[in-house]
Design an enzyme around this catalytic site. Sequence first.
Site, PDB file in Angstrom:
ATOM      1  N   GLU A  75       1.256   5.021  -1.093  1.00 11.95           N
ATOM      2  CA  GLU A  75       0.304   3.906  -1.211  1.00 11.95           C
ATOM      3  C   GLU A  75       0.591   2.807  -0.187  1.00 11.95           C
ATOM      4  OE1 GLU A  75      -0.432   4.851  -5.932  1.00 11.95           O
ATOM      5  OE2 GLU A  75       1.015   3.326  -5.351  1.00 11.95           O
ATOM      6  N   ASP A 102       6.963   4.418  -9.540  1.00 13.18           N
ATOM      7  CA  ASP A 102       6.469   3.324 -10.367  1.00 13.18           C
ATOM      8  C   ASP A 102       7.573   2.925 -11.341  1.00 13.18           C
ATOM      9  OD1 ASP A 102       3.952   3.271  -9.291  1.00 13.18           O
ATOM     10  OD2 ASP A 102       2.930   4.038 -11.080  1.00 13.18           O
ATOM     11  N   HIS A 105       6.308  -1.127  -8.252  1.00 10.07           N
ATOM     12  CA  HIS A 105       7.110  -0.069  -7.645  1.00 10.07           C
ATOM     13  C   HIS A 105       8.575  -0.472  -7.519  1.00 10.07           C
ATOM     14  CE1 HIS A 105       3.259   1.466  -5.423  1.00 10.07           C
ATOM     15  NE2 HIS A 105       3.407   2.055  -6.587  1.00 10.07           N
TER      16      HIS A 105
END
Length: 597
Positions: A342, A366, A532
Amino acid sequence: MKDALFLNTSLPKIGIRPIIDGRRNGVRESLEETTMGMARRVKKLLESNIKYPNGLPVECVIADTTIGGVAEATRCAEKFAREGVGLTISVTPCWCYGSETIDMDPFMPKAIWGFNGTERPGAVYLAAALAGHSQKGLPAFGIYGRDVQDAGDENIPDDVAQKILQFARAGLAVALMRRKSYLSIGNVSMGIAGSIVDPHFFESYLGMRCEYVDMSEITRRIEEEIYDREEYARAMQWVKENCREGTDRNPPDRQAGREQKDNEWSTSVKMALICRDLMVGNPRLAEMGYKEEAEGHNALAAGFQGQRQWTDHFPNGDFMEAILNSSFDWNGIRRPYIMATENDSLNGVAMLFGYLLTNTAQVFADVRTFWSPAAVKRVTGKELEGVASGGIIHLINSGAAALDGSGRMNKDGRSAMKPFWEITPEDVKACLEATTWWPAVREYFRGGGFSSKFVTRGGMPITLARVNIIKGLGPVLQIAEGYTVELPDDVHRILDDRTDPSWPTTWFAPRLTGKGAFTDVYAVMNNWGANHGAFSYGHIGADLITLASILRIPVCMHNVPPERIFRPSAWNAFGTEDLEGADYRACRNFGPLYGKY
Protein backbone atom coordinates in the site's frame (compact mmCIF):
# COMPACT_ATOMS: atom_id res chain seq x y z
CA MET A 1 34.18 -2.12 -2.50
CA LYS A 2 31.02 -2.04 -4.62
CA ASP A 3 28.02 -4.34 -4.38
CA ALA A 4 25.67 -4.49 -7.35
CA LEU A 5 22.76 -4.92 -4.98
CA PHE A 6 23.87 -1.87 -3.07
CA LEU A 7 23.25 0.45 -5.84
CA ASN A 8 25.95 2.32 -7.63
CA THR A 9 27.93 3.34 -4.56
CA SER A 10 30.71 1.80 -2.53
CA LEU A 11 29.75 0.25 0.77
CA PRO A 12 30.65 2.69 3.55
CA LYS A 13 33.64 1.92 5.75
CA ILE A 14 34.18 2.67 9.42
CA GLY A 15 36.98 5.14 10.08
CA ILE A 16 39.03 4.73 13.25
CA ARG A 17 40.82 7.83 14.53
CA PRO A 18 43.67 7.17 17.02
CA ILE A 19 43.97 10.39 19.07
CA ILE A 20 47.20 11.17 20.94
CA ASP A 21 48.77 13.77 23.21
CA GLY A 22 50.53 16.10 20.79
CA ARG A 23 53.45 17.02 23.07
CA ARG A 24 56.76 15.77 21.66
CA ASN A 25 60.08 15.03 23.32
CA GLY A 26 58.91 11.98 25.20
CA VAL A 27 55.17 12.27 25.82
CA ARG A 28 53.76 11.52 22.36
CA GLU A 29 56.53 9.07 21.54
CA SER A 30 55.71 6.96 24.61
CA LEU A 31 52.05 6.68 23.58
CA GLU A 32 52.30 5.91 19.86
CA GLU A 33 52.15 2.13 20.03
CA THR A 34 49.53 2.09 22.81
CA THR A 35 47.26 4.43 20.85
CA MET A 36 47.60 2.57 17.57
CA GLY A 37 47.08 -0.67 19.47
CA MET A 38 43.68 0.58 20.67
CA ALA A 39 42.74 1.41 17.09
CA ARG A 40 43.78 -2.02 15.82
CA ARG A 41 41.80 -3.78 18.56
CA VAL A 42 38.66 -1.78 17.74
CA LYS A 43 39.15 -2.62 14.06
CA LYS A 44 39.36 -6.31 14.89
CA LEU A 45 36.26 -6.11 17.12
CA LEU A 46 34.23 -4.44 14.39
CA GLU A 47 35.38 -6.62 11.51
CA SER A 48 34.68 -9.75 13.57
CA ASN A 49 31.14 -8.76 14.56
CA ILE A 50 29.59 -6.41 11.98
CA LYS A 51 28.59 -7.45 8.47
CA TYR A 52 27.33 -5.55 5.47
CA PRO A 53 23.93 -6.57 4.06
CA ASN A 54 25.80 -8.61 1.42
CA GLY A 55 27.30 -10.79 4.18
CA LEU A 56 30.89 -9.55 3.96
CA PRO A 57 32.64 -8.26 7.09
CA VAL A 58 32.57 -4.51 7.51
CA GLU A 59 35.75 -2.76 6.38
CA CYS A 60 37.57 -0.43 8.77
CA VAL A 61 40.15 2.21 7.90
CA ILE A 62 42.66 3.51 10.44
CA ALA A 63 44.24 6.94 10.02
CA ASP A 64 47.77 6.78 8.62
CA THR A 65 49.17 8.32 11.81
CA THR A 66 47.99 9.09 15.27
CA ILE A 67 46.22 12.45 15.51
CA GLY A 68 47.76 15.00 17.84
CA GLY A 69 46.48 18.20 16.27
CA VAL A 70 44.42 19.82 13.54
CA ALA A 71 46.86 19.14 10.67
CA GLU A 72 46.78 15.40 11.31
CA ALA A 73 43.00 15.52 11.82
CA THR A 74 42.67 17.15 8.40
CA ARG A 75 44.90 14.55 6.72
CA CYS A 76 42.80 11.83 8.37
CA ALA A 77 39.60 13.41 7.03
CA GLU A 78 41.10 13.51 3.53
CA LYS A 79 42.01 9.83 3.70
CA PHE A 80 38.56 8.90 4.98
CA ALA A 81 36.92 10.84 2.14
CA ARG A 82 39.01 8.91 -0.42
CA GLU A 83 38.26 5.58 1.28
CA GLY A 84 34.49 6.12 1.49
CA VAL A 85 34.23 6.23 5.28
CA GLY A 86 30.66 6.69 6.52
CA LEU A 87 31.11 6.86 10.30
CA THR A 88 34.00 7.37 12.69
CA ILE A 89 35.17 6.08 16.05
CA SER A 90 37.94 7.99 17.81
CA VAL A 91 40.03 6.17 20.42
CA THR A 92 42.59 7.38 22.92
CA PRO A 93 44.39 6.11 26.03
CA CYS A 94 45.47 9.57 27.18
CA TRP A 95 44.85 13.28 27.47
CA CYS A 96 44.78 15.00 24.04
CA TYR A 97 43.78 18.38 22.65
CA GLY A 98 39.97 18.37 22.58
CA SER A 99 38.45 20.45 19.80
CA GLU A 100 41.72 20.40 17.79
CA THR A 101 41.43 16.67 17.11
CA ILE A 102 37.70 15.96 16.80
CA ASP A 103 35.86 14.84 13.66
CA MET A 104 34.18 17.99 12.28
CA ASP A 105 32.11 16.41 9.48
CA PRO A 106 28.49 17.35 10.34
CA PHE A 107 26.97 14.38 8.48
CA MET A 108 29.30 11.71 9.90
CA PRO A 109 27.98 9.67 12.86
CA LYS A 110 30.75 9.77 15.44
CA ALA A 111 31.77 8.15 18.71
CA ILE A 112 34.75 8.46 21.05
CA TRP A 113 36.22 5.80 23.32
CA GLY A 114 38.32 7.34 26.06
CA PHE A 115 40.29 4.68 27.95
CA ASN A 116 39.36 4.61 31.64
CA GLY A 117 42.81 4.61 33.21
CA THR A 118 44.55 6.81 35.76
CA GLU A 119 48.13 6.74 34.42
CA ARG A 120 47.13 8.65 31.29
CA PRO A 121 43.61 10.15 31.55
CA GLY A 122 41.90 9.12 28.32
CA ALA A 123 38.57 9.71 30.01
CA VAL A 124 39.52 13.36 30.57
CA TYR A 125 40.06 13.79 26.83
CA LEU A 126 36.74 12.06 26.26
CA ALA A 127 34.95 14.61 28.44
CA ALA A 128 36.76 17.55 26.83
CA ALA A 129 36.16 16.34 23.28
CA LEU A 130 32.48 15.60 23.94
CA ALA A 131 32.09 19.11 25.34
CA GLY A 132 33.61 20.47 22.14
CA HIS A 133 31.25 18.40 20.02
CA SER A 134 28.24 19.60 22.00
CA GLN A 135 29.31 23.23 21.90
CA LYS A 136 29.77 23.07 18.12
CA GLY A 137 26.44 21.29 17.55
CA LEU A 138 28.06 18.02 16.44
CA PRO A 139 26.55 15.36 18.72
CA ALA A 140 28.90 12.45 19.46
CA PHE A 141 28.55 9.23 21.43
CA GLY A 142 30.78 8.93 24.48
CA ILE A 143 32.15 5.49 25.35
CA TYR A 144 33.52 5.29 28.87
CA GLY A 145 34.20 1.97 30.57
CA ARG A 146 32.69 1.41 33.99
CA ASP A 147 35.88 0.04 35.59
CA VAL A 148 39.37 1.54 35.73
CA GLN A 149 41.92 -0.41 33.66
CA ASP A 150 45.67 -0.61 34.04
CA ALA A 151 47.71 1.32 31.49
CA GLY A 152 48.94 -1.83 29.74
CA ASP A 153 45.57 -3.60 29.66
CA GLU A 154 44.84 -4.48 26.04
CA ASN A 155 41.35 -5.88 26.63
CA ILE A 156 38.22 -4.13 25.45
CA PRO A 157 35.82 -4.46 28.41
CA ASP A 158 32.43 -5.99 27.64
CA ASP A 159 30.52 -2.79 28.37
CA VAL A 160 32.81 -0.81 26.08
CA ALA A 161 32.55 -3.42 23.32
CA GLN A 162 28.76 -3.43 23.56
CA LYS A 163 28.62 0.34 23.08
CA ILE A 164 31.12 0.31 20.22
CA LEU A 165 29.09 -2.33 18.40
CA GLN A 166 25.74 -0.68 19.14
CA PHE A 167 27.00 2.62 17.76
CA ALA A 168 28.60 0.93 14.74
CA ARG A 169 25.42 -0.94 13.75
CA ALA A 170 23.37 2.24 13.91
CA GLY A 171 26.01 4.44 12.28
CA LEU A 172 26.47 1.97 9.44
CA ALA A 173 22.70 1.94 8.84
CA VAL A 174 22.77 5.73 8.56
CA ALA A 175 25.67 5.60 6.09
CA LEU A 176 24.02 2.86 3.99
CA MET A 177 20.82 4.92 3.54
CA ARG A 178 22.59 8.06 2.38
CA ARG A 179 22.26 8.84 -1.35
CA LYS A 180 19.84 5.95 -1.95
CA SER A 181 16.21 6.25 -3.03
CA TYR A 182 12.73 5.32 -1.90
CA LEU A 183 10.75 4.32 -5.00
CA SER A 184 7.05 5.10 -4.93
CA ILE A 185 5.29 2.80 -7.39
CA GLY A 186 1.92 4.45 -7.69
CA ASN A 187 0.62 7.00 -5.24
CA VAL A 188 -1.69 7.11 -2.23
CA SER A 189 -3.48 3.88 -1.36
CA MET A 190 -6.97 4.24 0.08
CA GLY A 191 -6.11 7.48 1.88
CA ILE A 192 -3.41 5.86 4.03
CA ALA A 193 -1.30 8.70 5.43
CA GLY A 194 1.98 6.80 5.24
CA SER A 195 1.58 6.46 1.48
CA ILE A 196 1.56 10.25 1.11
CA VAL A 197 5.28 10.06 0.39
CA ASP A 198 7.03 13.08 1.91
CA PRO A 199 10.29 13.84 0.05
CA HIS A 200 11.35 16.43 2.63
CA PHE A 201 11.35 13.77 5.35
CA PHE A 202 13.47 11.39 3.29
CA GLU A 203 15.90 14.13 2.25
CA SER A 204 16.28 15.90 5.59
CA TYR A 205 16.30 12.95 7.97
CA LEU A 206 17.57 10.00 5.94
CA GLY A 207 19.69 11.58 3.23
CA MET A 208 17.61 9.73 0.62
CA ARG A 209 15.77 10.97 -2.41
CA CYS A 210 12.29 9.95 -3.55
CA GLU A 211 11.61 8.51 -6.97
CA TYR A 212 8.13 8.11 -8.44
CA VAL A 213 6.78 5.72 -11.08
CA ASP A 214 3.17 5.35 -12.13
CA MET A 215 1.74 1.83 -11.92
CA SER A 216 1.08 2.02 -15.66
CA GLU A 217 4.83 1.41 -16.08
CA ILE A 218 4.23 -2.15 -14.85
CA THR A 219 1.52 -2.57 -17.48
CA ARG A 220 3.85 -1.25 -20.19
CA ARG A 221 6.64 -3.61 -19.25
CA ILE A 222 4.26 -6.59 -19.12
CA GLU A 223 2.72 -5.82 -22.50
CA GLU A 224 6.05 -5.02 -24.19
CA GLU A 225 7.82 -7.92 -22.41
CA ILE A 226 10.46 -5.70 -20.82
CA TYR A 227 11.77 -8.30 -18.40
CA ASP A 228 14.21 -11.18 -18.55
CA ARG A 229 12.13 -13.82 -20.31
CA GLU A 230 14.52 -16.63 -19.43
CA GLU A 231 14.28 -15.70 -15.78
CA TYR A 232 10.50 -15.48 -16.09
CA ALA A 233 10.34 -19.06 -17.41
CA ARG A 234 12.56 -20.23 -14.56
CA ALA A 235 10.44 -18.34 -12.02
CA MET A 236 7.20 -19.83 -13.31
CA GLN A 237 8.61 -23.34 -13.04
CA TRP A 238 9.78 -22.62 -9.49
CA VAL A 239 6.33 -21.28 -8.56
CA LYS A 240 4.62 -24.40 -9.91
CA GLU A 241 6.95 -26.61 -7.87
CA ASN A 242 6.99 -24.61 -4.62
CA CYS A 243 3.90 -22.41 -4.25
CA ARG A 244 0.91 -24.51 -3.22
CA GLU A 245 -2.51 -22.99 -3.71
CA GLY A 246 -4.80 -22.72 -0.72
CA THR A 247 -8.57 -22.73 -0.44
CA ASP A 248 -10.57 -20.49 -2.75
CA ARG A 249 -12.89 -18.68 -0.34
CA ASN A 250 -14.80 -16.84 -3.02
CA PRO A 251 -18.45 -17.77 -3.67
CA PRO A 252 -18.69 -20.39 -6.43
CA ASP A 253 -20.01 -17.85 -8.94
CA ARG A 254 -16.97 -15.58 -8.36
CA GLN A 255 -14.25 -18.25 -8.43
CA ALA A 256 -11.84 -18.06 -11.33
CA GLY A 257 -11.24 -21.03 -13.59
CA ARG A 258 -7.86 -22.74 -13.95
CA GLU A 259 -6.88 -20.80 -17.05
CA GLN A 260 -7.62 -17.46 -15.40
CA LYS A 261 -5.73 -18.45 -12.25
CA ASP A 262 -2.74 -19.48 -14.33
CA ASN A 263 -2.83 -16.09 -16.04
CA GLU A 264 -2.96 -14.39 -12.64
CA TRP A 265 0.11 -16.37 -11.55
CA SER A 266 1.87 -15.29 -14.73
CA THR A 267 1.10 -11.63 -14.10
CA SER A 268 2.09 -11.91 -10.44
CA VAL A 269 5.51 -13.34 -11.34
CA LYS A 270 6.08 -10.67 -13.99
CA MET A 271 5.19 -8.00 -11.42
CA ALA A 272 7.87 -9.35 -9.09
CA LEU A 273 10.51 -9.25 -11.82
CA ILE A 274 9.50 -5.80 -13.00
CA CYS A 275 9.27 -4.16 -9.58
CA ARG A 276 12.68 -5.54 -8.62
CA ASP A 277 14.11 -4.17 -11.87
CA LEU A 278 12.48 -0.81 -11.17
CA MET A 279 14.23 -0.74 -7.82
CA VAL A 280 17.77 -1.81 -8.65
CA GLY A 281 17.95 -2.18 -12.40
CA ASN A 282 18.93 -5.25 -14.43
CA PRO A 283 21.85 -5.50 -16.90
CA ARG A 284 19.91 -8.11 -18.89
CA LEU A 285 17.51 -5.37 -19.99
CA ALA A 286 20.39 -3.45 -21.56
CA GLU A 287 21.33 -6.58 -23.52
CA MET A 288 17.74 -6.63 -24.76
CA GLY A 289 18.00 -3.03 -25.94
CA TYR A 290 16.35 -1.32 -22.95
CA LYS A 291 19.30 0.66 -21.62
CA GLU A 292 17.23 3.26 -19.75
CA GLU A 293 15.13 0.63 -17.99
CA ALA A 294 18.27 -1.32 -17.10
CA GLU A 295 19.44 1.46 -14.78
CA GLY A 296 16.66 1.20 -12.17
CA HIS A 297 15.98 3.88 -9.57
CA ASN A 298 18.76 3.23 -7.05
CA ALA A 299 16.05 2.25 -4.57
CA LEU A 300 17.03 0.74 -1.25
CA ALA A 301 13.32 0.53 -0.42
CA ALA A 302 10.10 0.85 -2.37
CA GLY A 303 6.35 0.78 -1.98
CA PHE A 304 3.54 -0.44 -4.24
CA GLN A 305 0.19 1.37 -4.10
CA GLY A 306 -1.88 -1.48 -5.46
CA GLN A 307 -5.21 -0.70 -3.94
CA ARG A 308 -7.43 0.18 -5.47
CA GLN A 309 -6.62 1.50 -8.91
CA TRP A 310 -4.45 -1.54 -9.68
CA THR A 311 -6.21 -4.28 -7.74
CA ASP A 312 -9.69 -3.44 -9.03
CA HIS A 313 -8.46 -4.57 -12.46
CA PHE A 314 -5.18 -6.52 -12.15
CA PRO A 315 -3.95 -9.26 -9.80
CA ASN A 316 -2.90 -7.86 -6.42
CA GLY A 317 0.69 -7.27 -5.39
CA ASP A 318 0.73 -9.83 -2.60
CA PHE A 319 2.97 -12.39 -4.31
CA MET A 320 5.31 -9.71 -5.64
CA GLU A 321 5.64 -8.03 -2.24
CA ALA A 322 5.95 -11.27 -0.26
CA ILE A 323 8.60 -12.82 -2.48
CA LEU A 324 10.68 -9.64 -2.80
CA ASN A 325 10.63 -9.16 0.98
CA SER A 326 11.71 -12.77 1.50
CA SER A 327 15.32 -13.98 1.56
CA PHE A 328 14.93 -16.40 -1.34
CA ASP A 329 13.23 -16.93 -4.68
CA TRP A 330 13.77 -18.84 -7.95
CA ASN A 331 17.34 -17.53 -8.06
CA GLY A 332 18.13 -19.11 -4.71
CA ILE A 333 18.96 -17.63 -1.32
CA ARG A 334 19.62 -13.89 -1.49
CA ARG A 335 19.25 -10.67 0.45
CA PRO A 336 15.67 -9.39 0.82
CA TYR A 337 14.34 -6.34 -0.99
CA ILE A 338 12.39 -3.88 1.14
CA MET A 339 8.93 -3.42 -0.38
CA ALA A 340 6.10 -1.73 1.54
CA THR A 341 2.55 -2.73 0.75
CA GLU A 342 0.00 0.00 0.00
CA ASN A 343 3.03 2.26 -0.58
CA ASP A 344 3.15 2.99 3.16
CA SER A 345 6.53 4.68 2.97
CA LEU A 346 6.70 5.31 6.71
CA ASN A 347 6.27 1.63 7.46
CA GLY A 348 8.78 1.02 4.68
CA VAL A 349 11.24 3.18 6.63
CA ALA A 350 10.64 1.09 9.77
CA MET A 351 11.34 -2.01 7.66
CA LEU A 352 14.48 -0.38 6.29
CA PHE A 353 15.73 0.48 9.78
CA GLY A 354 15.21 -3.09 10.98
CA TYR A 355 16.80 -4.58 7.89
CA LEU A 356 19.94 -2.45 8.02
CA LEU A 357 20.42 -3.19 11.73
CA THR A 358 19.93 -6.96 11.46
CA ASN A 359 20.43 -7.93 7.78
CA THR A 360 17.27 -10.05 8.08
CA ALA A 361 13.95 -9.92 6.25
CA GLN A 362 11.23 -7.69 7.68
CA VAL A 363 7.54 -8.45 8.08
CA PHE A 364 4.95 -5.83 7.12
CA ALA A 365 1.61 -6.15 8.90
CA ASP A 366 -1.55 -4.45 10.00
CA VAL A 367 -1.62 -3.92 13.74
CA ARG A 368 -5.09 -5.32 13.49
CA THR A 369 -6.69 -6.34 16.78
CA PHE A 370 -6.06 -6.46 20.52
CA TRP A 371 -7.47 -9.64 22.02
CA SER A 372 -7.89 -9.33 25.78
CA PRO A 373 -7.85 -12.49 27.92
CA ALA A 374 -11.55 -11.91 28.66
CA ALA A 375 -12.44 -11.56 24.99
CA VAL A 376 -10.52 -14.72 24.07
CA LYS A 377 -12.26 -16.61 26.88
CA ARG A 378 -15.67 -15.35 25.77
CA VAL A 379 -15.13 -16.29 22.11
CA THR A 380 -13.19 -19.55 22.47
CA GLY A 381 -13.87 -20.73 26.00
CA LYS A 382 -10.09 -21.02 26.54
CA GLU A 383 -7.59 -19.14 28.74
CA LEU A 384 -4.53 -17.43 27.34
CA GLU A 385 -1.34 -18.70 28.97
CA GLY A 386 2.35 -17.90 29.31
CA VAL A 387 3.62 -14.72 27.66
CA ALA A 388 0.14 -14.35 26.12
CA SER A 389 -1.64 -14.32 29.48
CA GLY A 390 -2.06 -10.53 29.42
CA GLY A 391 -3.51 -10.50 25.92
CA ILE A 392 -2.21 -10.57 22.36
CA ILE A 393 -2.12 -8.37 19.28
CA HIS A 394 -3.04 -9.81 15.91
CA LEU A 395 -0.50 -8.80 13.25
CA ILE A 396 -1.97 -9.60 9.83
CA ASN A 397 -2.07 -8.15 6.33
CA SER A 398 -3.24 -9.27 2.93
CA GLY A 399 -0.33 -11.52 2.10
CA ALA A 400 2.68 -9.25 1.61
CA ALA A 401 4.70 -10.54 4.58
CA ALA A 402 8.15 -12.06 4.00
CA LEU A 403 7.96 -15.84 4.14
CA ASP A 404 10.84 -15.74 6.62
CA GLY A 405 8.21 -14.48 9.08
CA SER A 406 6.68 -17.95 9.28
CA GLY A 407 9.41 -18.72 11.83
CA ARG A 408 10.32 -22.01 10.16
CA MET A 409 14.04 -21.31 9.96
CA ASN A 410 16.13 -23.19 12.47
CA LYS A 411 18.77 -21.52 14.62
CA ASP A 412 20.25 -23.67 17.36
CA GLY A 413 17.05 -25.69 17.51
CA ARG A 414 14.77 -22.65 17.79
CA SER A 415 12.48 -20.82 15.39
CA ALA A 416 14.25 -17.83 13.86
CA MET A 417 14.72 -15.42 10.98
CA LYS A 418 18.30 -15.26 9.73
CA PRO A 419 20.60 -13.21 7.50
CA PHE A 420 20.63 -14.78 4.06
CA TRP A 421 24.17 -16.13 4.41
CA GLU A 422 23.04 -18.27 7.37
CA ILE A 423 19.94 -19.62 5.63
CA THR A 424 20.06 -23.23 4.49
CA PRO A 425 18.09 -24.99 1.72
CA GLU A 426 16.24 -26.79 4.53
CA ASP A 427 15.17 -23.42 5.96
CA VAL A 428 13.83 -22.34 2.56
CA LYS A 429 11.96 -25.62 2.11
CA ALA A 430 10.39 -25.32 5.56
CA CYS A 431 9.19 -21.75 4.89
CA LEU A 432 7.72 -22.72 1.52
CA GLU A 433 5.99 -25.77 2.97
CA ALA A 434 4.50 -23.63 5.76
CA THR A 435 3.04 -21.20 3.22
CA THR A 436 0.02 -21.62 0.98
CA TRP A 437 -1.17 -19.13 -1.64
CA TRP A 438 -4.91 -18.57 -1.46
CA PRO A 439 -6.83 -17.09 -4.39
CA ALA A 440 -7.51 -13.47 -3.47
CA VAL A 441 -10.93 -12.68 -2.05
CA ARG A 442 -12.53 -10.72 -4.87
CA GLU A 443 -14.58 -8.70 -2.42
CA TYR A 444 -11.28 -6.91 -1.73
CA PHE A 445 -9.29 -7.66 -4.89
CA ARG A 446 -11.52 -7.62 -7.97
CA GLY A 447 -8.56 -8.33 -10.22
CA GLY A 448 -7.67 -11.54 -8.38
CA GLY A 449 -4.18 -12.66 -7.45
CA PHE A 450 -2.89 -14.82 -4.62
CA SER A 451 -2.33 -14.04 -0.95
CA SER A 452 0.30 -15.85 1.08
CA LYS A 453 -0.88 -17.62 4.20
CA PHE A 454 1.22 -18.82 7.12
CA VAL A 455 0.98 -18.78 10.89
CA THR A 456 4.13 -17.65 12.66
CA ARG A 457 5.74 -20.09 15.07
CA GLY A 458 5.76 -19.03 18.70
CA GLY A 459 8.68 -18.10 20.93
CA MET A 460 10.55 -15.80 18.56
CA PRO A 461 11.85 -12.55 20.04
CA ILE A 462 10.70 -9.75 17.74
CA THR A 463 10.61 -5.96 17.70
CA LEU A 464 7.64 -4.12 16.24
CA ALA A 465 8.41 -0.60 14.97
CA ARG A 466 6.72 2.25 13.15
CA VAL A 467 7.57 5.79 12.00
CA ASN A 468 4.83 8.43 12.07
CA ILE A 469 4.92 12.08 11.01
CA ILE A 470 3.20 14.63 13.25
CA LYS A 471 2.47 18.12 11.89
CA GLY A 472 4.52 20.69 13.76
CA LEU A 473 6.72 18.00 15.32
CA GLY A 474 8.03 15.89 12.46
CA PRO A 475 8.78 12.17 12.51
CA VAL A 476 8.60 10.01 15.63
CA LEU A 477 9.49 6.35 16.13
CA GLN A 478 7.49 3.75 18.04
CA ILE A 479 9.08 0.54 19.32
CA ALA A 480 7.62 -2.54 21.05
CA GLU A 481 9.77 -5.56 21.90
CA GLY A 482 8.02 -8.83 22.59
CA TYR A 483 7.49 -12.41 21.47
CA THR A 484 5.53 -14.33 18.89
CA VAL A 485 2.86 -16.59 20.35
CA GLU A 486 1.66 -19.96 19.14
CA LEU A 487 -1.97 -20.48 20.10
CA PRO A 488 -3.66 -23.87 20.33
CA ASP A 489 -5.03 -24.77 16.89
CA ASP A 490 -8.67 -24.52 17.91
CA VAL A 491 -8.17 -21.09 19.52
CA HIS A 492 -6.20 -19.82 16.54
CA ARG A 493 -8.83 -20.97 14.05
CA ILE A 494 -11.68 -19.28 15.90
CA LEU A 495 -9.84 -15.97 16.21
CA ASP A 496 -8.34 -16.09 12.71
CA ASP A 497 -11.66 -16.91 11.04
CA ARG A 498 -13.14 -13.69 12.43
CA THR A 499 -10.96 -11.70 10.00
CA ASP A 500 -9.45 -13.19 6.82
CA PRO A 501 -7.89 -16.64 7.29
CA SER A 502 -6.26 -16.45 3.85
CA TRP A 503 -3.70 -13.92 5.12
CA PRO A 504 -0.47 -14.48 7.10
CA THR A 505 -0.93 -14.24 10.86
CA THR A 506 1.45 -13.44 13.69
CA TRP A 507 0.21 -13.41 17.29
CA PHE A 508 2.28 -10.89 19.24
CA ALA A 509 2.74 -10.43 22.98
CA PRO A 510 4.66 -7.22 23.78
CA ARG A 511 6.87 -7.16 26.85
CA LEU A 512 5.19 -5.07 29.53
CA THR A 513 6.77 -2.61 31.95
CA GLY A 514 3.69 -1.76 34.01
CA LYS A 515 3.74 1.93 33.11
CA GLY A 516 2.91 4.32 30.30
CA ALA A 517 2.24 2.80 26.89
CA PHE A 518 3.35 -0.57 28.28
CA THR A 519 1.08 -0.70 31.30
CA ASP A 520 -0.73 -3.57 29.62
CA VAL A 521 -1.21 -4.98 26.11
CA TYR A 522 -4.29 -2.82 25.56
CA ALA A 523 -2.16 0.29 26.20
CA VAL A 524 0.35 -0.83 23.54
CA MET A 525 -2.43 -1.20 20.98
CA ASN A 526 -4.15 1.98 22.10
CA ASN A 527 -0.96 4.04 21.77
CA TRP A 528 0.12 2.68 18.38
CA GLY A 529 0.13 5.58 15.95
CA ALA A 530 -1.02 4.01 12.68
CA ASN A 531 -2.68 0.97 11.13
CA HIS A 532 0.62 -0.63 10.13
CA GLY A 533 3.78 -1.86 11.83
CA ALA A 534 6.86 -3.80 10.78
CA PHE A 535 8.58 -6.43 12.85
CA SER A 536 12.17 -7.58 12.88
CA TYR A 537 13.68 -10.70 14.42
CA GLY A 538 15.34 -10.10 17.78
CA HIS A 539 15.06 -7.45 20.45
CA ILE A 540 16.65 -4.58 18.59
CA GLY A 541 14.91 -1.69 20.34
CA ALA A 542 18.18 -0.34 21.77
CA ASP A 543 19.79 -0.24 18.33
CA LEU A 544 16.70 1.48 16.92
CA ILE A 545 16.92 4.15 19.64
CA THR A 546 20.60 4.75 18.87
CA LEU A 547 19.84 4.97 15.14
CA ALA A 548 16.94 7.38 15.73
CA SER A 549 19.12 9.67 17.84
CA ILE A 550 21.70 9.96 15.04
CA LEU A 551 18.92 10.93 12.62
CA ARG A 552 17.30 13.21 15.28
CA ILE A 553 14.02 11.30 15.28
CA PRO A 554 12.54 11.21 18.81
CA VAL A 555 11.17 7.94 20.18
CA CYS A 556 7.65 8.39 21.51
CA MET A 557 7.14 4.92 22.98
CA HIS A 558 9.38 1.97 23.76
CA ASN A 559 9.90 -0.78 26.32
CA VAL A 560 13.70 -0.93 26.18
CA PRO A 561 15.42 -1.15 29.61
CA PRO A 562 17.18 2.15 30.48
CA GLU A 563 20.58 0.50 30.79
CA ARG A 564 20.46 -0.48 27.09
CA ILE A 565 19.73 3.03 25.81
CA PHE A 566 22.70 4.73 24.14
CA ARG A 567 22.42 8.24 22.72
CA PRO A 568 24.90 11.07 22.06
CA SER A 569 26.33 12.61 25.21
CA ALA A 570 24.75 15.99 24.38
CA TRP A 571 21.34 14.46 25.17
CA ASN A 572 22.32 14.58 28.88
CA ALA A 573 22.21 18.38 28.78
CA PHE A 574 18.50 18.23 27.97
CA GLY A 575 17.66 16.27 31.13
CA THR A 576 18.77 13.04 32.77
CA GLU A 577 15.59 12.15 34.65
CA ASP A 578 12.93 12.35 31.94
CA LEU A 579 14.81 10.63 29.11
CA GLU A 580 11.86 10.66 26.72
CA GLY A 581 11.38 14.41 27.13
CA ALA A 582 15.13 15.00 26.81
CA ASP A 583 15.13 13.06 23.56
CA TYR A 584 12.40 15.30 22.14
CA ARG A 585 14.19 18.46 23.21
CA ALA A 586 17.56 17.34 21.86
CA CYS A 587 16.14 16.24 18.49
CA ARG A 588 14.30 19.56 18.08
CA ASN A 589 17.40 21.54 19.09
CA PHE A 590 19.84 19.86 16.70
CA GLY A 591 17.33 19.28 13.90
CA PRO A 592 17.39 16.66 11.15
CA LEU A 593 20.81 15.24 10.33
CA TYR A 594 20.84 16.51 6.74
CA GLY A 595 19.23 19.92 7.11
CA LYS A 596 16.03 21.85 7.68
CA TYR A 597 12.80 19.85 7.44
